[in-house]
Design a protein around this motif. Structure first.
Motif, short mmCIF file in Angstrom:
data_model
loop_
_atom_site.label_atom_id
_atom_site.label_comp_id
_atom_site.label_asym_id
_atom_site.label_seq_id
_atom_site.Cartn_x
_atom_site.Cartn_y
_atom_site.Cartn_z
N ASP A 10 0.80 -1.22 0.00
CA ASP A 10 0.00 0.00 0.00
C ASP A 10 0.83 1.27 0.00
O ASP A 10 0.32 2.34 -0.31
CB ASP A 10 -0.95 0.01 1.20
CG ASP A 10 -0.19 0.08 2.53
OD1 ASP A 10 0.77 -0.69 2.70
OD2 ASP A 10 -0.57 0.89 3.37
N PRO A 12 2.84 4.01 -1.50
CA PRO A 12 3.02 4.40 -2.92
C PRO A 12 4.47 4.44 -3.37
O PRO A 12 4.81 3.90 -4.42
CB PRO A 12 2.36 5.78 -2.98
CG PRO A 12 1.44 5.84 -1.82
CD PRO A 12 2.07 5.00 -0.74
N GLN A 13 5.32 5.08 -2.57
CA GLN A 13 6.71 5.23 -3.00
C GLN A 13 7.43 3.89 -3.03
O GLN A 13 8.12 3.56 -4.01
CB GLN A 13 7.44 6.20 -2.07
CG GLN A 13 8.89 6.47 -2.50
CD GLN A 13 9.56 7.52 -1.63
OE1 GLN A 13 8.95 8.08 -0.71
NE2 GLN A 13 10.82 7.81 -1.91
N ARG A 33 -2.84 -2.36 -4.27
CA ARG A 33 -2.53 -1.43 -3.18
C ARG A 33 -3.31 -1.70 -1.90
O ARG A 33 -3.23 -0.92 -0.96
CB ARG A 33 -2.74 0.02 -3.66
CG ARG A 33 -1.74 0.44 -4.73
CD ARG A 33 -2.16 1.72 -5.43
NE ARG A 33 -1.15 2.20 -6.36
CZ ARG A 33 -0.94 1.70 -7.58
NH1 ARG A 33 -1.70 0.68 -8.01
NH2 ARG A 33 0.00 2.19 -8.38
#
Length: 224
Positions: A10, A12-13, A33
């Motif tokens: 989950d 994002p980066q 995600r």
């Protein structure tokens, strides 16, 4: 492209970085995600799952547990949790490897490759036949003498666990840990209820035997 890999992460980066490194190593990643409880037919055609534990939607170990009810696809756990109990529980539920965050991308890629080098150890036959009993592990279909038997999710997971080790006693605690939902139904008493229902559906000749003081075993019928 190379083999397909499902990433469930989950952040994002971090997720974007993992996807980039997987592609750079020649793999074809798909990225989810959030976690989800999986049923047969909902898992993409992938060779490996890279699974975070702390996920929105469904906790990673619950997702692993639902996955193991019908699939033996290799699973590599990613987690910031470094507690030994977390690692042991993940491995007991069917994870193949456990990598603690933070990690070097090169180590992740090598662990992925190591898992994929041993596919024959991870994929049992999709159909188990024991006398007149037939289980399709992919479609969750059960037949006795060619006649379909309707089972619940837990009943099928219980039968599949015993069918993978026919005539071998499996402890009640192992079945509770690997088959039952620990948050709702993870007790030996509830397990006994599911076993009783499963016995009625399979019939007396093709049922589950009690091994007193240990647990249960599946003894296939003689075909009559």
């Amino acid at each position: 492209m190379g083999e397909r890999i499902l990433l469930v992460e989950d952040a994002p980066q971090l997720g974007a970085q993992i996807v980039e490194h997987l592609r750079g190593a020649g793999f074809e990643p798909a990225w989810w995600r959030e976690g989800r409880v999986l049923a047969p037919g909902e898992l993409p055609d992938v060779s490996l799952v890279v699974l975070d534990l702390m996920l929105p939607g469904t906790y990673g170990l619950d997702m692993l547990k639902s996955l193991r009810a019908f699939s033996e696809v290799p699973v590599l756990i990613l987690s910031a949790r470094n507690d030994t109990l977390d690692k042991v529980r993940a491995l007991k539920l069917g994870a193949d490897d456990y990598l603690t965050k933070p990690f070097w991308p090169e180590e992740l890629i090598e662990r992925v490759r190591a898992r994929l080098r041993r596919p024959a150890l991870q994929k049992p036959d999709a159909v188990v036949e024991l006398g007149p009993l037939r289980l399709d592990l992919a479609s969750h279909e059960v037949q006795v003498h060619g006649q379909p038997v309707e089972l619940t999710r837990v009943e099928f997971a219980l039968l599949a666990a015993l069918a993978r080790r026919p005539r071998e006693a499996v402890t009640r605690q192992w079945l509770v840990d690997h088959v039952m939902d620990p948050e709702r139904e993870g007790t030996e008493r509830t397990l006994d209820v599911h076993v009783s229902r499963l016995r009625r559906k399979l019939g007396a000749r093709h049922g589950v035997e009690t091994v007193w003081g240990v647990g249960y075993r599946l003894v296939p019928g003689d075909g009559t």
